[in-house]
Write a protein that holds these residues in place. Structure first.
Motif: not given
Length: 63
Positions: A29, A32-36, A38, A42-44, A47, A50
Protein backbone atom coordinates in the motif's frame (compact mmCIF):
# COMPACT_ATOMS: atom_id res chain seq x y z
CA UNK A 1 23.66 -34.50 -4.73
CA UNK A 2 21.01 -32.50 -6.58
CA UNK A 3 18.27 -33.66 -4.24
CA UNK A 4 20.03 -32.28 -1.17
CA UNK A 5 20.73 -29.00 -2.99
CA UNK A 6 17.06 -28.63 -3.95
CA UNK A 7 15.84 -29.45 -0.43
CA UNK A 8 18.24 -26.90 1.06
CA UNK A 9 17.06 -24.27 -1.42
CA UNK A 10 13.39 -24.97 -0.56
CA UNK A 11 14.12 -24.63 3.16
CA UNK A 12 15.95 -21.35 2.68
CA UNK A 13 13.08 -19.91 0.62
CA UNK A 14 10.55 -21.02 3.27
CA UNK A 15 12.53 -19.24 5.96
CA UNK A 16 12.82 -16.12 3.83
CA UNK A 17 9.05 -16.03 3.22
CA UNK A 18 8.30 -16.71 6.88
CA UNK A 19 10.38 -13.68 7.88
CA UNK A 20 8.78 -11.39 5.27
CA UNK A 21 5.09 -12.26 5.82
CA UNK A 22 4.48 -9.46 8.30
CA UNK A 23 6.12 -6.84 6.07
CA UNK A 24 4.28 -7.75 2.86
CA UNK A 25 0.80 -6.72 3.97
CA UNK A 26 1.84 -3.14 4.71
CA UNK A 27 4.48 -2.52 2.03
CA UNK A 28 2.30 -2.85 -1.07
CA UNK A 29 0.00 0.00 0.00
CA UNK A 30 2.92 2.35 0.53
CA UNK A 31 3.93 2.02 -3.12
CA UNK A 32 0.51 2.41 -4.74
CA UNK A 33 -0.85 5.67 -6.08
CA UNK A 34 -4.44 6.77 -6.34
CA UNK A 35 -5.54 7.03 -9.95
CA UNK A 36 -7.75 10.01 -9.09
CA UNK A 37 -5.70 12.24 -6.75
CA UNK A 38 -2.23 10.65 -7.37
CA UNK A 39 -1.37 10.41 -3.67
CA UNK A 40 0.26 7.23 -2.30
CA UNK A 41 -1.48 4.80 0.01
CA UNK A 42 -4.73 3.89 -1.77
CA UNK A 43 -6.03 2.84 -5.19
CA UNK A 44 -8.95 5.09 -6.09
CA UNK A 45 -11.52 7.59 -4.81
CA UNK A 46 -13.58 4.89 -3.09
CA UNK A 47 -11.08 4.99 -0.19
CA UNK A 48 -12.31 7.23 2.63
CA UNK A 49 -9.02 9.16 2.98
CA UNK A 50 -8.96 10.25 -0.67
CA UNK A 51 -9.74 13.93 -1.19
CA UNK A 52 -12.28 12.99 -3.91
CA UNK A 53 -14.11 10.48 -1.70
CA UNK A 54 -17.85 10.94 -1.53
CA UNK A 55 -19.75 9.18 1.23
CA UNK A 56 -22.74 7.11 0.17
CA UNK A 57 -26.14 8.30 1.38
CA UNK A 58 -29.49 6.56 1.39
CA UNK A 59 -30.76 9.17 -1.11
CA UNK A 60 -28.09 8.29 -3.71
CA UNK A 61 -30.03 5.31 -5.07
CA UNK A 62 -32.01 5.08 -8.28
CA UNK A 63 -35.18 7.12 -8.57
Amino acid sequence: MYKSFIIQKIRSIKEKHKNQDSDICCNFLEHTKCRDCYEPGHFDKRYYKCKYYKAVNADDGKQ
